[in-house]
Design a protein around this motif. Structure first.
Motif, PDB file in Angstrom:
ATOM      1  N   ALA A   1      10.425   2.973  11.933  1.00 19.37           N
ATOM      2  CA  ALA A   1      10.832   3.517  10.628  1.00 19.37           C
ATOM      3  C   ALA A   1      10.437   2.573   9.504  1.00 19.37           C
ATOM      4  N   GLY A   2      10.604   1.258   9.728  1.00 22.08           N
ATOM      5  CA  GLY A   2      10.282   0.284   8.691  1.00 22.08           C
ATOM      6  C   GLY A   2       8.808   0.277   8.329  1.00 22.08           C
TER       7      GLY A   2
ATOM      8  N   ALA B   1       6.736   2.769   8.639  1.00 24.20           N
ATOM      9  CA  ALA B   1       6.420   4.030   7.955  1.00 24.20           C
ATOM     10  C   ALA B   1       6.726   3.929   6.461  1.00 24.20           C
ATOM     11  N   VAL B   2       7.871   3.328   6.123  1.00 28.42           N
ATOM     12  CA  VAL B   2       8.299   3.260   4.718  1.00 28.42           C
ATOM     13  C   VAL B   2       7.573   2.131   3.974  1.00 28.42           C
TER      14      VAL B   2
ATOM     15  N   PRO C   1      10.542   8.049   6.385  1.00 24.05           N
ATOM     16  CA  PRO C   1      10.772   7.342   7.654  1.00 24.05           C
ATOM     17  C   PRO C   1      10.725   8.228   8.890  1.00 24.05           C
ATOM     18  N   TRP C   2      10.810   9.555   8.719  1.00 20.86           N
ATOM     19  CA  TRP C   2      10.970  10.455   9.860  1.00 20.86           C
ATOM     20  C   TRP C   2       9.842  10.359  10.880  1.00 20.86           C
TER      21      TRP C   2
ATOM     22  N   GLY D   1       7.930   7.843  11.480  1.00 16.99           N
ATOM     23  CA  GLY D   1       8.075   6.540  12.118  1.00 16.99           C
ATOM     24  C   GLY D   1       9.226   6.511  13.109  1.00 16.99           C
ATOM     25  N   MET D   2      10.318   7.225  12.781  1.00 14.94           N
ATOM     26  CA  MET D   2      11.455   7.306  13.701  1.00 14.94           C
ATOM     27  C   MET D   2      11.037   7.924  15.025  1.00 14.94           C
TER      28      MET D   2
ATOM     29  N   TYR E   1      12.565  -3.409   2.301  1.00 11.81           N
ATOM     30  CA  TYR E   1      12.299  -2.073   1.779  1.00 11.81           C
ATOM     31  C   TYR E   1      12.060  -2.096   0.269  1.00 11.81           C
TER      32      TYR E   1
ATOM     33  N   THR F   1      17.641   7.741   2.141  1.00  7.87           N
ATOM     34  CA  THR F   1      18.054   6.558   1.390  1.00  7.87           C
ATOM     35  C   THR F   1      19.033   6.965   0.292  1.00  7.87           C
TER      36      THR F   1
ATOM     37  N   ALA G   1      16.211   3.031  14.290  1.00  7.93           N
ATOM     38  CA  ALA G   1      15.627   3.585  13.066  1.00  7.93           C
ATOM     39  C   ALA G   1      16.710   3.816  12.015  1.00  7.93           C
TER      40      ALA G   1
ATOM     41  N   GLN H   1      17.188   1.824   8.185  1.00  8.41           N
ATOM     42  CA  GLN H   1      17.346   2.606   6.954  1.00  8.41           C
ATOM     43  C   GLN H   1      18.640   2.237   6.231  1.00  8.41           C
TER      44      GLN H   1
END
Length: 342
Positions: free
Chosen positions: A81-82, A84-85, A92-93, A95-96, A159, A170, A242, A246
């Protein structure tokens, strides 16, 4: 036949789980139920740690393979997730999901040789896996081809400011969105485990736990069962990771891939009752408020006090009732039934 089907559909565990979900859904909208942001934070962590421990429970509780390496899969999900963002500037989805798939694949690959070990040898091997991945991520260097941003190994990922809402998962001013996110994760993980409990795979898991040789003599492929359990457990654990990143807006290797984090998976489950549906929730309901409120009231000292109290609770539970809080509750119910002559 119909009565049996009704019993299956409306059994006690399903009713309790459904009632808990309804209570959790209504909790934020009941005036005064969550009086402060800190109280909401505590409830979020209870749901998160209950989900994390339940994911571990598939392998450690139902299958009997005590792993201390689940923080690796937790960390892979967090970095999924990290990245991806922070790196690819997306929601993030993806990446999750990708992180969870990668975690499941890694879990199966590293478990293939490790499952040849048993007992404390298996547990020691999982300790080593955590240390290996921790060091790998500490020195990991990655430069994004899109943004040019670099992953700084031990520095981790911080982030950036992004738009609030479910798209980026977020929120800044309120924790309600995170609360419902943790609740959805809780429902997913507990729903999967409840499904496993009631189906053939769940019986295979318990058969391997009670005696691998005996299970194999009855036609159960113990290797396939353990690898499947590890893959499912790692996938769900990565989803929890994940969510964690977030919620915290940053991730670094010691934060997610550590023996301390791995121990929490195990201890929460043992305290509540391993191999049971509600054990991880009970364990989290005891540990998390203890952890958070002692830190809030006693500042830096709270970080040590909560661990001392929790350690004492673990010792008492293991001595008095190895099945954890669920075992204590079961004994009390049996005692009441005996008194009433039921």
């Amino acid at each position: 036949m119909v009565s049996r089907m009704n019993t299956k559909i409306f059994d006690v565990k399903n009713l309790i789980l459904g009632a808990l979900c309804v209570v959790f859904i209504l909790l934020p909208i009941v005036p005064g139920a969550l009086p402060s942001s800190f109280t909401t934070h505590v409830w979020i962590l209870i749901l998160l740690f209950a989900s994390m421990s339940q994911a571990w429970n598939i392998l450690g509780g139902y299958c009997g393979q005590v792993s201390f390496g689940h923080s690796v899969f937790f960390g892979i999900g967090a970095y999924g997730a990290g990245l991806a963002v922070v790196i690819f500037k997306s929601a993030p989805w993806p990446g999750m999901v990708l992180g969870a798939i990668v975690a499941a694949i890694v879990a199966i690959l590293i478990s293939w040789p490790v499952f040849k070990l048993s007992g404390h040898y298996f547990a020691i091997a999982t300790f080593a896996i955590v240390e290996i991945f921790n060091r790998l991520f500490m020195v990991w260097y990655f430069k994004s081809p899109i943004t040019g941003y670099q992953v700084g190994g031990a520095l981790g990922l911080d982030y950036p400011l992004v738009d609030e809402g479910w798209k980026m998962f977020t929120w800044y001013d309120s924790k309600t969105g995170y609360y419902y996110g943790a609740l959805l994760l809780f429902i997913l993980v507990f729903g999967v485990v409840r499904w496993i409990e009631r189906h053939r795979f769940g019986y295979y898991l318990r058969a391997v736990r009670e005696g691998q040789e005996t299970a194999e003599s009855l036609g159960v492929n113990s290797t396939a069962v353990k690898l499947t359990a590890m893959g499912v457990s790692a996938f769900l654990t990565a989803l929890c990771g994940a969510f964690f990143v977030q919620y915290n807006f940053r991730v670094d290797p010691p934060m997610v891939m550590s023996l301390d984090m791995s121990m929490k998976f195990v201890l929460v489950t043992i305290l509540g009752g391993s191999g049971t549906l509600f054990g991880p929730l009970l364990g989290a309901a005891v540990l998390i408020p203890l952890q958070e409120y002692t830190r809030a009231f006693w500042g830096g000292l709270g970080g040590g006090v909560d661990l001392m109290i929790f350690g004492l609770l673990i010792v008492l539970v293991v001595i008095k009732q190895p099945r954890g809080i669920m075992g204590i509750i079961t004994d009390v119910i049996r005692s009441i039934k005996k008194r009433k002559g039921m």
